[in-house]
Motif scaffolding. Sequence first.
Motif, mmCIF file in Angstrom:
data_model
loop_
_atom_site.group_PDB
_atom_site.id
_atom_site.type_symbol
_atom_site.label_atom_id
_atom_site.label_comp_id
_atom_site.label_asym_id
_atom_site.label_seq_id
_atom_site.Cartn_x
_atom_site.Cartn_y
_atom_site.Cartn_z
ATOM 1 N N ASP A 73 -55.701 30.140 -34.041
ATOM 2 C CA ASP A 73 -54.386 29.944 -34.173
ATOM 3 C C ASP A 73 -53.408 31.045 -34.334
ATOM 4 O O ASP A 73 -53.621 31.970 -35.130
ATOM 5 N N SER A 74 -52.403 31.129 -33.675
ATOM 6 C CA SER A 74 -51.663 32.162 -33.589
ATOM 7 C C SER A 74 -50.920 32.498 -34.736
ATOM 8 O O SER A 74 -50.255 33.594 -35.120
ATOM 9 N N ARG A 75 -50.783 31.534 -35.787
ATOM 10 C CA ARG A 75 -50.318 31.817 -37.077
ATOM 11 C C ARG A 75 -50.964 32.526 -37.914
ATOM 12 O O ARG A 75 -50.530 32.856 -38.986
ATOM 13 N N LEU A 76 -52.360 32.880 -37.633
ATOM 14 C CA LEU A 76 -52.948 33.622 -38.883
ATOM 15 C C LEU A 76 -53.546 34.904 -37.957
ATOM 16 O O LEU A 76 -54.433 34.864 -36.880
ATOM 17 N N ASP A 77 -53.460 35.862 -38.716
ATOM 18 C CA ASP A 77 -53.707 37.332 -38.373
ATOM 19 C C ASP A 77 -54.555 37.845 -39.405
ATOM 20 O O ASP A 77 -54.012 38.497 -40.321
ATOM 21 N N PRO A 78 -55.823 37.934 -39.186
ATOM 22 C CA PRO A 78 -56.798 38.620 -40.045
ATOM 23 C C PRO A 78 -56.332 40.074 -40.651
ATOM 24 O O PRO A 78 -56.083 40.363 -42.035
ATOM 25 N N ASN A 79 -55.969 40.848 -39.838
ATOM 26 C CA ASN A 79 -55.414 42.309 -40.220
ATOM 27 C C ASN A 79 -54.126 42.331 -41.294
ATOM 28 O O ASN A 79 -53.952 42.874 -41.925
ATOM 29 N N LEU A 80 -53.195 41.228 -40.596
ATOM 30 C CA LEU A 80 -51.904 41.205 -41.264
ATOM 31 C C LEU A 80 -52.167 40.648 -42.794
ATOM 32 O O LEU A 80 -51.712 41.329 -43.757
ATOM 33 N N ILE A 81 -52.914 39.555 -42.969
ATOM 34 C CA ILE A 81 -52.846 38.949 -44.406
ATOM 35 C C ILE A 81 -54.020 39.589 -45.155
ATOM 36 O O ILE A 81 -53.809 39.516 -46.397
ATOM 37 N N THR A 82 -54.866 40.643 -44.752
ATOM 38 C CA THR A 82 -55.748 41.268 -45.627
ATOM 39 C C THR A 82 -55.009 42.835 -45.499
ATOM 40 O O THR A 82 -55.663 43.570 -46.332
ATOM 41 N N GLN A 83 -54.208 43.296 -44.714
ATOM 42 C CA GLN A 83 -53.638 44.651 -44.611
ATOM 43 C C GLN A 83 -54.751 45.501 -44.511
ATOM 44 O O GLN A 83 -54.629 46.621 -44.959
ATOM 45 N N ALA A 84 -55.722 45.024 -43.678
ATOM 46 C CA ALA A 84 -56.823 45.817 -43.202
ATOM 47 C C ALA A 84 -56.374 47.046 -42.221
ATOM 48 O O ALA A 84 -55.573 46.569 -41.327
ATOM 49 N N GLN A 85 -56.937 48.090 -42.014
ATOM 50 C CA GLN A 85 -56.776 49.049 -41.321
ATOM 51 C C GLN A 85 -57.411 48.832 -39.897
ATOM 52 O O GLN A 85 -58.427 48.049 -39.776
ATOM 53 N N VAL A 86 -57.138 49.136 -38.637
ATOM 54 C CA VAL A 86 -57.836 49.123 -37.551
ATOM 55 C C VAL A 86 -59.251 49.802 -37.835
ATOM 56 O O VAL A 86 -59.492 50.576 -38.353
ATOM 57 N N GLY A 87 -60.147 48.779 -37.345
ATOM 58 C CA GLY A 87 -61.517 49.420 -37.565
ATOM 59 C C GLY A 87 -62.298 48.703 -38.763
ATOM 60 O O GLY A 87 -63.440 49.113 -38.720
ATOM 61 N N TYR B 55 -68.432 34.796 -47.768
ATOM 62 C CA TYR B 55 -67.357 34.127 -48.573
ATOM 63 C C TYR B 55 -66.572 33.235 -47.666
ATOM 64 O O TYR B 55 -66.392 33.253 -46.658
ATOM 65 N N ALA B 56 -66.017 31.873 -48.477
ATOM 66 C CA ALA B 56 -65.224 31.054 -47.800
ATOM 67 C C ALA B 56 -63.721 31.127 -48.213
ATOM 68 O O ALA B 56 -63.489 31.041 -49.371
ATOM 69 N N TRP B 57 -62.823 31.175 -47.381
ATOM 70 C CA TRP B 57 -61.476 31.599 -47.606
ATOM 71 C C TRP B 57 -60.655 30.491 -46.932
ATOM 72 O O TRP B 57 -60.938 29.803 -45.810
ATOM 73 N N ILE B 58 -59.446 30.121 -47.533
ATOM 74 C CA ILE B 58 -58.345 29.088 -46.770
ATOM 75 C C ILE B 58 -57.122 29.872 -46.918
ATOM 76 O O ILE B 58 -56.626 30.416 -47.898
ATOM 77 N N TYR B 59 -56.394 30.192 -45.845
ATOM 78 C CA TYR B 59 -55.084 30.698 -45.825
ATOM 79 C C TYR B 59 -53.934 29.674 -45.592
ATOM 80 O O TYR B 59 -54.091 28.936 -44.817
ATOM 81 N N HIS B 60 -52.878 29.807 -46.559
ATOM 82 C CA HIS B 60 -51.796 28.680 -46.474
ATOM 83 C C HIS B 60 -50.790 29.281 -45.766
ATOM 84 O O HIS B 60 -50.142 30.289 -46.002
ATOM 85 N N ILE B 61 -50.569 28.742 -44.656
ATOM 86 C CA ILE B 61 -49.348 29.390 -43.624
ATOM 87 C C ILE B 61 -48.061 29.287 -44.455
ATOM 88 O O ILE B 61 -47.434 30.205 -44.388
ATOM 89 N N GLU B 62 -47.682 28.325 -45.036
ATOM 90 C CA GLU B 62 -46.458 28.176 -45.743
ATOM 91 C C GLU B 62 -46.233 29.119 -46.923
ATOM 92 O O GLU B 62 -44.995 29.292 -47.372
ATOM 93 N N THR B 63 -47.195 29.538 -47.579
ATOM 94 C CA THR B 63 -46.921 30.502 -48.663
ATOM 95 C C THR B 63 -47.684 31.924 -48.619
ATOM 96 O O THR B 63 -47.187 32.764 -49.402
ATOM 97 N N GLY B 64 -48.351 31.928 -47.692
ATOM 98 C CA GLY B 64 -48.981 33.374 -47.563
ATOM 99 C C GLY B 64 -50.374 33.556 -48.479
ATOM 100 O O GLY B 64 -50.536 34.573 -48.498
ATOM 101 N N GLU B 65 -50.350 32.423 -49.113
ATOM 102 C CA GLU B 65 -51.524 32.718 -50.314
ATOM 103 C C GLU B 65 -52.951 32.383 -49.791
ATOM 104 O O GLU B 65 -52.990 31.631 -48.759
ATOM 105 N N VAL B 66 -54.043 33.054 -50.199
ATOM 106 C CA VAL B 66 -55.383 32.790 -49.672
ATOM 107 C C VAL B 66 -56.096 32.387 -50.865
ATOM 108 O O VAL B 66 -56.078 32.883 -51.989
#
Length: 270
Positions: free
Chosen positions: A41-55, A180-191
Amino acid sequence: MKRLIKGLREFKSSYFSTHRQLFEQLSHGQKPRVLFITCSDSRLDPNLITQAQVGELFVIRNAGNIIPPYGASNGGEGATIEYAVQALDIRQIIICGHSHCGAMKGLMKLHSLSDEMPLVHDWLKYAEATRRLVIDHYSDYDGEELLEIMIAENVLTQIENLRTYPVIHSKLYQGELSIYAWIYHIETGEVFAYDPQKHAYVLPQTQLLESEIDESFKGQYPNTNVVHSPQNQQDDVPSYEKVSISASEWFPMKRLSPEQMERIYRGSNK
């Protein structure tokens, strides 16, 4: 396409130029810390929501964050998992679903997809265990609530599928892997992260060990506490008992027995 090309130029002139040393290091090899399995889904970006660096993240994406059981498919998921754990020595895996998931909406009406989207139909059959569980045990729910349940239970189903891979089974047995099992909420930005004790999704910071809690969490999240092993779960809790949840938790799922938790989520808190 013009916008993407403009983005390429901006990346090279801004981000790349200020992180040149990082990319120089990455050119010699990768050492990601986490295998992140999520939806396309284009609305979910793993690096964006975790603020992970490249790599830092090794990513698998597909419709519905589905992992076919070992030997069931010739797709790339199995090979990617094996490479991540065996070759890259990744020791943490996150399976992340998300709200309003189109794949899970499709799973709710699976049989109607066979004519219009036969490939989607065949792919979603790898999540049939999710559909069957929800039909059998959540008959009191419908609409958006039922979709939320489908999304939440599907992540756990995919953990079960993940555990069928020999390399995963071996690493869990040796205590060298956490899932780990996560759920990302698009409307709130909460995980929210699955808590095997409560069989509910809770704020992930509440699962940190006390030694891992830094000052940024204190005061902001009053319910932050120490992770306990699933083995501490009371044995007299009946299977599928409804549980009440606090404001820091999401969706009152049905409680599993200790045996079921052990089967699904063994090794998650190591």
